[in-house]
Write an enzyme that holds these catalytic residues in place. Structure first.
Site, PDB file in Angstrom:
ATOM      1  N   LYS A   1     -10.393   8.514 -17.028  1.00 22.88           N
ATOM      2  CA  LYS A   1      -9.679   8.062 -15.824  1.00 22.88           C
ATOM      3  C   LYS A   1      -8.188   8.104 -16.095  1.00 22.88           C
ATOM      4  CE  LYS A   1      -8.880   4.186 -12.753  1.00 22.88           C
ATOM      5  NZ  LYS A   1      -9.290   2.913 -12.192  1.00 22.88           N
TER       6      LYS A   1
ATOM      7  N   GLU B   1      -2.800  -7.499  -6.794  1.00 20.36           N
ATOM      8  CA  GLU B   1      -3.415  -7.606  -8.123  1.00 20.36           C
ATOM      9  C   GLU B   1      -2.774  -8.666  -9.004  1.00 20.36           C
ATOM     10  OE1 GLU B   1      -3.948  -3.866 -10.100  1.00 20.36           O
ATOM     11  OE2 GLU B   1      -4.961  -4.819 -11.806  1.00 20.36           O
TER      12      GLU B   1
ATOM     13  N   GLU C   1     -15.104   4.038 -10.941  1.00 21.47           N
ATOM     14  CA  GLU C   1     -13.676   3.787 -11.183  1.00 21.47           C
ATOM     15  C   GLU C   1     -13.441   2.282 -11.401  1.00 21.47           C
ATOM     16  OE1 GLU C   1     -11.269   5.452  -7.998  1.00 21.47           O
ATOM     17  OE2 GLU C   1      -9.591   4.138  -8.477  1.00 21.47           O
TER      18      GLU C   1
ATOM     19  N   GLU D   1      -4.758   8.157   0.179  1.00 19.02           N
ATOM     20  CA  GLU D   1      -4.826   6.765  -0.306  1.00 19.02           C
ATOM     21  C   GLU D   1      -3.427   6.226  -0.655  1.00 19.02           C
ATOM     22  OE1 GLU D   1      -8.061   5.971  -3.089  1.00 19.02           O
ATOM     23  OE2 GLU D   1      -6.745   4.542  -4.111  1.00 19.02           O
TER      24      GLU D   1
ATOM     25  N   LYS E   1      -1.380   2.967   0.912  1.00 15.94           N
ATOM     26  CA  LYS E   1      -0.826   1.937   0.025  1.00 15.94           C
ATOM     27  C   LYS E   1       0.674   1.771   0.253  1.00 15.94           C
ATOM     28  CE  LYS E   1      -4.209   2.184  -3.694  1.00 15.94           C
ATOM     29  NZ  LYS E   1      -4.593   2.935  -4.909  1.00 15.94           N
TER      30      LYS E   1
HETATM   31  C1  ISC Z   1      -1.999   1.973  -8.703  1.00 12.16           C
HETATM   32  C2  ISC Z   1      -2.151   1.325  -7.550  1.00 12.16           C
HETATM   33  O1  ISC Z   1      -3.312   0.683  -7.197  1.00 12.16           O
HETATM   34  C3  ISC Z   1      -4.318   0.367  -8.158  1.00 12.16           C
HETATM   35  C4  ISC Z   1      -4.870  -0.934  -7.772  1.00 12.16           C
HETATM   36  C5  ISC Z   1      -5.933  -1.033  -6.894  1.00 12.16           C
HETATM   37  C6  ISC Z   1      -6.674   0.096  -6.539  1.00 12.16           C
HETATM   38  C7  ISC Z   1      -6.407   1.295  -7.106  1.00 12.16           C
HETATM   39  C8  ISC Z   1      -7.225   2.483  -6.750  1.00 12.16           C
HETATM   40  O2  ISC Z   1      -8.215   2.339  -6.021  1.00 12.16           O
HETATM   41  O3  ISC Z   1      -6.883   3.599  -7.154  1.00 12.16           O
HETATM   42  C9  ISC Z   1      -5.379   1.461  -8.159  1.00 12.16           C
HETATM   43  O4  ISC Z   1      -6.052   1.476  -9.374  1.00 12.16           O
HETATM   44  C10 ISC Z   1      -1.062   1.240  -6.573  1.00 12.16           C
HETATM   45  O5  ISC Z   1      -1.216   0.560  -5.555  1.00 12.16           O
HETATM   46  O6  ISC Z   1       0.038   1.823  -6.806  1.00 12.16           O
END
Ligand code: ISC
Length: 453
Positions: free
Chosen positions: A208, A257, A301, A436, A440
């Site tokens: 990953k 987070e 993941e 995605e 975000k």
């Molecule tokens: C790296 C990020 O999210 C992380 C945190 C939650 C879900 C994530 C995802 O689903 O990829 C990422 O790992 C960001 O928001 O910049």
């Protein structure tokens, strides 16, 4: 705050500083029911602002009574040593211990970009005045470090003068800034990086890696960080808010987070990875959420993050417990898989040991960790600075709370830098990952009110 009362606390600290020939922290706290951390941050647009939930705490810190900075990969151990040495003989007037606020760079091996220069590898401040709001109400702390050569009377006078500053009226800012230029790697080029990561995953080099995007706006005037924070606060849902100022720049975010929090030795965290959009109707939104909870690629993941957090903490905790299956964490534009994790710190270990053990989790780095970090350094193409790194607070009793600085922006006087990333695993599709990052980025873009001319 009464100068005579402060003076007696500072004099007691001065006696100890002379006796031990080292700096000693002094803190005095009083109820402050009429002060509001967010209103003070909006007024000053400086210092440190914090608004986290579960446990709920808001903080506003102004002025710097002491700074702890450290460099290199062992920066947290250095901050830990310095902080607890400073607090060893702390003089505490009232119920509230001294509290340190700050953050750190994601990767100390990545060369520092000029816009991140004011943000050191690790940089923590003891705010001169600190307002906190939690279930025990609102309290104002005056914090000071008294050295053997200090004059306690001068320190008390300076603290009272700084207290007046807290009530200063807001500085007016130019009207809303216009965007002069927006710079970002075009979608096909960023997606090529994802394809590259997928090759490294196929070859077995990685399982990953989290790849992020950087968007830079050039502006014709400064942003009002207080107004941006107010808008983030209005729509915060399940996010935690933070803002830290260094030398005319502000790093702020609304992150879902939490990296690790500690209350009387009890640690709590969660694995957060796996994402889907929010849908416009509640029925459709539930369907999207159910799809996320059942998606094998997203669950894989996510599971990598759960396992790595459990392994990371195992050497410093007892009673380690993780939820058996993830739940949904719903934010304004995106929903995530989240698995709560709890543990007890073993004797002799601290919250910062936990942060050192966890950062970077595979929610922001990847697996194997060192290979993923090297991949990010080589391929991502920009300096993450404090994005995706721990930001938070720590008190003299070892309690504290650290977030992962996601959904964040760095504001310099005439520029604004935005960051967002996603976890790439086998089965990821470059176009979906790009989409995605767009969702975000959306909440921060909305709060910033940045629209091209
Ligand atoms: C790296 C990020 O999210 C992380 C945190 C939650 C879900 C994530 C995802 O689903 O990829 C990422 O790992 C960001 O928001 O910049």
């Amino acid at each position: 705050m009464n100068e005579a009362a402060l003076l007696s606390v500072f004099e007691a600290a001065h006696q100890l500083a002379l006796k031990h020939q080292r700096p000693v922290v002094a803190v005095s706290s009083r109820p402050a029911p009429n002060l509001d951390p967010l209103v003070l941050y909006e007024t000053h647009r400086q210092g440190f602002f914090w608004c986290a939930h579960s446990p709920g705490l808001a903080l506003f810190g102004l002025g710097c009574a002491w700074q702890i900075e450290a460099t290199g990969p062992q920066r947290l151990a250095e901050v830990n040593r310095h902080w607890f040495a400073l607090c060893a003989d702390a003089v505490i007037d009232g119920a509230h211990p001294p509290l340190l606020l700050g953050g750190m760079r994601f990767d100390t091996q990545q060369p520092c970009a000029p816009h991140w220069a004011p943000f050191a590898d690790a940089s923590f401040h003891l705010a001169q005045w600190l307002l906190s709001e939690d279930r025990d109400g609102r309290w104002l702390r005056c914090q000071c470090v008294v050295e053997p050569g200090s004059d306690p009377a001068a320190l008390a006078r300076a603290s009272v003068a700084a207290h007046q500053q807290l009530f200063a009226s807001p500085r007016s800012l130019a009207s809303h800034p216009e965007v002069i230029e927006r710079t970002a790697l075009p979608a096909p080029q960023w997606q090529a990086k994802v394809a590259n990561a997928l090759q490294a995953i196929d070859s077995g080099e990685l399982s990953k890696v989290v790849l992020a995007r950087h968007i830079e706006y050039q502006l014709d005037a400064a942003l009002d960080s207080g107004a941006v924070m107010r808008r983030l606060h209005e729509r915060r849902n399940s996010s935690h808010l933070f803002a830290l100022h260094r030398a005319g720049s502000c790093f702020m975010g609304a992150t879902p987070e939490r990296l690790l929090s500690c209350r009387e030795g009890h640690l709590s965290t969660h694995a957060l990875a796996g994402s889907a959009r929010r849908a416009p109707t509640s029925e459709e939104d539930q369907q999207v959420g159910a799809g996320l909870l059942a998606d094998p690629k997203e669950l894989h993941e996510h599971q990598l993050v759960v396992q790595t957090i459990l392994q990371g903490l195992s050497g410093i905790v007892s009673d380690l417990q993780a939820a058996t299956r993830p739940e949904l964490l719903k934010l304004a534009t995106v929903q995530h898989l989240s698995s709560p994790i709890s543990a007890r710190l073993v004797e002799g270990c601290s919250l910062l040991d936990g942060i050192q053990a966890l950062h970077p989790t595979p929610a922001v780095g990847g697996l194997p960790a060192a290979t993923a970090m090297a991949f990010i350094r080589r391929h991502e193409g920009f300096d993450r600075g404090w994005y995706a790194a721990p930001v938070g607070w720590l008190d003299a009793r070892g309690n504290g709370d650290f977030l992962v600085a996601l959904r964040s922006a760095l504001m310099t006087p005439l520029h604004c830098h935005l960051f967002a990333g996603c976890g790439i695993v086998q089965g990821s599709r470059p176009a979906d990952e790009y989409e995605e990052t767009q969702i975000k980025l959306a909440s921060m873009e909305q709060a910033l009110h940045l629209a091209p001319r």
